[in-house]
Structure formats: C-alpha cells, structure tokens
Design a protein around this motif. Structure first.
Motif, short mmCIF file in Angstrom:
data_model
loop_
_atom_site.label_atom_id
_atom_site.label_comp_id
_atom_site.label_asym_id
_atom_site.label_seq_id
_atom_site.Cartn_x
_atom_site.Cartn_y
_atom_site.Cartn_z
N GLY A 86 0.82 -1.21 0.00
CA GLY A 86 0.00 0.00 0.00
C GLY A 86 0.85 1.26 0.00
O GLY A 86 0.60 2.20 -0.76
N VAL A 87 1.90 1.25 0.84
CA VAL A 87 2.77 2.42 0.92
C VAL A 87 3.46 2.65 -0.43
O VAL A 87 3.61 3.78 -0.89
CB VAL A 87 3.80 2.24 2.06
N MET A 89 2.33 1.77 -3.42
CA MET A 89 1.41 2.12 -4.52
C MET A 89 0.63 3.40 -4.25
O MET A 89 -0.09 3.86 -5.13
CB MET A 89 0.41 0.98 -4.73
N ARG A 90 0.78 3.94 -3.04
CA ARG A 90 -0.08 5.02 -2.59
C ARG A 90 -0.16 6.20 -3.55
O ARG A 90 -1.23 6.71 -3.84
CB ARG A 90 0.42 5.49 -1.23
N LEU A 93 -2.70 6.09 -6.42
CA LEU A 93 -4.14 6.16 -6.14
C LEU A 93 -4.51 7.46 -5.42
O LEU A 93 -5.68 7.72 -5.16
CB LEU A 93 -4.59 4.97 -5.26
N ILE A 98 -11.85 9.06 -1.45
CA ILE A 98 -11.54 8.15 -0.33
C ILE A 98 -12.17 6.77 -0.55
O ILE A 98 -11.51 5.75 -0.35
CB ILE A 98 -12.04 8.76 1.00
N ARG A 101 -10.21 4.82 -3.02
CA ARG A 101 -8.93 4.38 -2.47
C ARG A 101 -9.12 3.17 -1.54
O ARG A 101 -8.34 2.22 -1.58
CB ARG A 101 -8.25 5.53 -1.70
N ILE A 102 -10.19 3.24 -0.72
CA ILE A 102 -10.47 2.11 0.17
C ILE A 102 -10.76 0.86 -0.65
O ILE A 102 -10.23 -0.21 -0.40
CB ILE A 102 -11.65 2.44 1.12
N GLY A 103 -11.62 1.03 -1.66
CA GLY A 103 -12.03 -0.11 -2.49
C GLY A 103 -10.87 -0.72 -3.25
O GLY A 103 -10.67 -1.93 -3.21
N GLY A 105 -7.68 -0.33 -2.67
CA GLY A 105 -6.70 -0.85 -1.71
C GLY A 105 -7.10 -2.23 -1.24
O GLY A 105 -6.27 -3.15 -1.18
N PHE A 106 -8.39 -2.41 -0.95
CA PHE A 106 -8.90 -3.69 -0.46
C PHE A 106 -8.67 -4.81 -1.47
O PHE A 106 -8.51 -5.97 -1.10
CB PHE A 106 -10.40 -3.55 -0.17
N VAL A 108 -6.12 -5.39 -3.41
CA VAL A 108 -4.75 -5.75 -3.75
C VAL A 108 -4.46 -7.21 -3.35
O VAL A 108 -5.06 -7.74 -2.41
CB VAL A 108 -3.73 -4.81 -3.06
N THR B 17 -8.15 -7.03 7.18
CA THR B 17 -7.81 -6.85 5.76
C THR B 17 -7.95 -5.39 5.36
O THR B 17 -7.09 -4.83 4.67
CB THR B 17 -8.73 -7.74 4.89
N LEU B 18 -9.03 -4.74 5.83
CA LEU B 18 -9.24 -3.32 5.52
C LEU B 18 -8.11 -2.46 6.09
O LEU B 18 -7.57 -1.60 5.40
CB LEU B 18 -10.57 -2.85 6.13
N THR B 20 -5.02 -3.27 6.86
CA THR B 20 -3.70 -3.46 6.26
C THR B 20 -3.68 -3.10 4.77
O THR B 20 -2.68 -2.60 4.27
CB THR B 20 -3.22 -4.91 6.43
N ARG B 21 -4.78 -3.37 4.04
CA ARG B 21 -4.77 -3.14 2.59
C ARG B 21 -5.19 -1.72 2.24
O ARG B 21 -4.59 -1.07 1.38
CB ARG B 21 -5.68 -4.13 1.87
N SER B 22 -6.29 -1.24 2.86
CA SER B 22 -6.79 0.09 2.52
C SER B 22 -6.16 1.17 3.37
O SER B 22 -6.01 2.30 2.93
CB SER B 22 -8.32 0.14 2.69
N GLY B 23 -5.77 0.82 4.60
CA GLY B 23 -5.22 1.79 5.55
C GLY B 23 -4.13 2.67 4.96
O GLY B 23 -4.21 3.90 5.06
N PRO B 24 -3.10 2.09 4.34
CA PRO B 24 -1.99 2.91 3.84
C PRO B 24 -2.44 3.99 2.85
O PRO B 24 -1.81 5.04 2.75
CB PRO B 24 -1.09 1.90 3.14
N HIS B 25 -3.56 3.75 2.13
CA HIS B 25 -4.02 4.72 1.13
C HIS B 25 -4.73 5.91 1.76
O HIS B 25 -5.07 6.86 1.08
CB HIS B 25 -4.95 4.04 0.13
N LEU B 26 -5.00 5.81 3.06
CA LEU B 26 -5.69 6.91 3.74
C LEU B 26 -4.72 7.80 4.49
O LEU B 26 -5.10 8.85 4.99
CB LEU B 26 -6.73 6.34 4.72
N ILE B 33 7.60 5.20 6.40
CA ILE B 33 7.60 4.17 7.44
C ILE B 33 8.83 4.34 8.32
O ILE B 33 9.95 4.38 7.79
CB ILE B 33 7.61 2.77 6.80
#
Lengths: 229, 109
Positions: A86-87, A89-90, A93, A98, A101-103, A105-106, A108, B17-18, B20-26, B33
């Motif tokens: 995520g870090v 690819m951030r 996106l 928001i 991004r959540i969708g 990200g989920f 991946v 899952t949310l 770890t996967r979506s968290g970084p994008h927020l 890091i």
C-alpha cells in the motif's frame, strides 16, 4: 491510451498467474470446509473477507474457538506485507476519492501487486495505472472467488480421510519459504515455530502470539549481531 | 446457517484486511515508514506463518509426533524444498500432498 485499453491490459497480464491463483483458491475453499466451516459460512468468509493467507491462518484458530481478538491480531500480522504494498502504490491512487482508495486498496493481492510493480518498472510513466490496476484486481478477484467456491462446494464430496486440509497448510509453507531468504528472518521464523510448538498447551492459543513475539525479537537480535560483526 | 462465532471471525478478518490493505491509502502522502516499524514489517509475517504452520504439522491429535509415523511434517519439509527449488505453488501443493499420501499408504500397508 483509454482506461478501457489499460483495464484489458491489466486483465491480460494477470492471465499467466491465473492457474496459481486458481489452485490457491481451490485449496483454501477445500481447507475451510474440511476445518469445520459449513458451506454458507465458507462462502461468506471468502466473499466478504477476500483474505487468502489470513483466512488460511485463521482456520486452526477457529477450529479451537480461539478468541476473536487473537484472530484479528493474527490476520493483521499475516497481512502486514499489504501495508508495504500500500505504501509503495499510494501515490498512484492518491488523486482518487476516499471510497475509491479504500475499495482499490482492499482489492490488492500478492500476484497483482507483483504485476503492477513490474509494469511501473518497465514503463514509469504508464498513462493509466489505475485502470490497469483495476483490471488486474478484478481478474484476480474473479479467479480467486470462482476457484474458492468450487473448492467449498466440491469439498463436501471429498472424504475427511484424504487429509486435504493439509493442502492449506502447505500453501502457507509456500508463502513462508521466500520470506526466509535473509538470516535474521530464517532465525526468527525457526524460533517462532519452536516456541509455538512448546507453548501449544497454553490456553486461548496464546502460544501463537508468544511465538511471534519471541521470533521477532530473535530476528532483531540476529540482525543487530550481524550488523555489528 | 452461519454461527454467531463465525460471523465475528468474518468481521475480524475483514477488519484486519481493511486496516492493512486500505489503511496505507488513507495516510498522508508525505508519511514514511519509521525504521523500527520497517523491521517489524519484514520479520513479523514470517514469524506468524511459522508459528501457525509448525503446530499444524507436528501434532497428531494433541500429541507431539516427530517420527516417520506422522506424515504431515514430512510433507511440510517436502513442500518447502519443492517451493525453494521450483517457485511453483501448484508443484508445492501437489508434491507435498503426494508425499503425505504415499507415506500414509506405506504406513497403513
């Protein structure tokens, strides 16, 4: 390049990995049912959580009715690699809303992240990275869900004596091996394994977090030792 | 029919899952890091997988069994060797299960 073309390219470039995704999903589906989940339970877990390795990791915990917090913590730790993805690819996106991004990200996964990184390595200024990503993600999702559900439904016809739930554990072995290329990680994983076996009789499956803790500390110490030497 | 316990499990795994996967994008775009967390990111997943896999392979029932009579841990070793040499998940699953079944049949026969 139109988003549609990039989406198609994303779908296409995931195809070589599709048999691997399919086998992994099939095994996860079978392992869920053979570990005691009913067919609707297994399908709900697959469709809602879409969590692959975390699902497999939770199975032995669920079978012994481990506490929910321990399942959550275990799933987070097994999923920590996604934080790294995520870090990385951030920035691609970052311009989206928001919810997108959540969708995205989920959605991946290990394989599509590898494809996406390879694309940006090849073409750093690829014009439609989001559409490419979405194409790969959709393809991965479809292969995974179809194979999982085939595994779940098919598992009821397979005798328990075949021991097919072992295939789920072997899949985790395949995920573990490439992580152990560095000495500190190998040392930490070995100590974590031994600790969790020795501490297996502790209540609430506390041997698992204890094993992880002792393993991570070992890896730290080994790395520092090698850094000094 | 889905048992309440399983609903909680589904919720817990979905939440993990949310996060770890979506968290970084927020997180803010400038965030990096910190090095200590970076080390934990590298070590923890391998330790977690090892701590999950090991008891699964070495216990039969509730008894620690590291002899030839427990084909599971041998299948695990075979699977690790196959993946290390082939990098193929399909070969790993098929080879490991084949080792398991062959040993089981041999023990029974």
């Amino acid at each position: 390049m139109s988003p549609r073309t990039a989406f198609r390219q994303g779908v296409r470039e995931l195809m070589p990995a599709a048999p691997g995704v399919f086998a992994w999903g099939l095994v996860t589906g079978v392992a869920m049912v053979k570990s005691g989940l009913s067919v609707p339970e297994a399908i709900a877990l697959s469709l809602i959580a879409y969590a692959g390795s975390a699902q497999l990791a939770a199975l032995p915990l669920m079978a012994t009715f481990a506490p929910i917090w321990l399942i959550f913590v275990t799933a987070v730790i097994v999923n920590l690699r996604f934080v790294v993805y995520g870090v990385m690819m951030r920035s691609h996106l970052a311009a989206l809303s928001i919810s997108k991004r959540i969708g995205l990200g989920f959605l991946v996964g290990d394989i599509m992240f590898a494809r996406f990184s390879a694309l940006l390595e090849r073409e750093p200024h690829y014009p439609q990275p989001v559409a490419y990503y979405f194409g790969g993600a959709c393809s991965n999702w479809m292969w995974w869900q179809v194979s999982s559900i085939i595994g779940i439904v098919g598992a009821t016809g397979i005798p328990l004596s075949w021991g097919l739930e072992l295939a789920g554990t072997l899949t985790l072995v395949a995920l573990l091996v490439p992580l152990c290329r560095q000495w500190p990680v190998l040392a930490g994983a070995t100590v974590a394994a031994v600790t969790s076996v020795i501490a297996h009789d502790l209540p609430l499956r506390l041997g698992l977090p204890l094993g992880i803790l002792v393993g991570v500390i070992t890896a730290f110490l080994v790395e520092r030792q090698r850094g000094v030497a | 029919m889905i048992e309440p316990y399983v609903w909680w499990v589904i919720l817990a795994i979905t939440a993990a899952t949310l996060v770890t996967r979506s968290g970084p994008h927020l997180l803010g775009a400038k965030l990096r890091i910190p090095p200590s967390f970076d080390a934990a990111l590298r070590f923890a997943p391998a330790c977690a997988l090892a701590a999950i896999i090991a008891p699964d392979l070495v216990f039969t029932g509730e008894i620690l069994n590291l002899t030839w009579e427990n084909p599971k841990w041998i299948a695990g070793v075979v699977a690790a060797v196959i993946f290390a040499t082939s990098r193929s998940m399909i070969a790993t699953i098929i080879g490991g299960m084949a080792a398991f079944w062959i040993l089981k049949a041999w023990l029974a026969g």
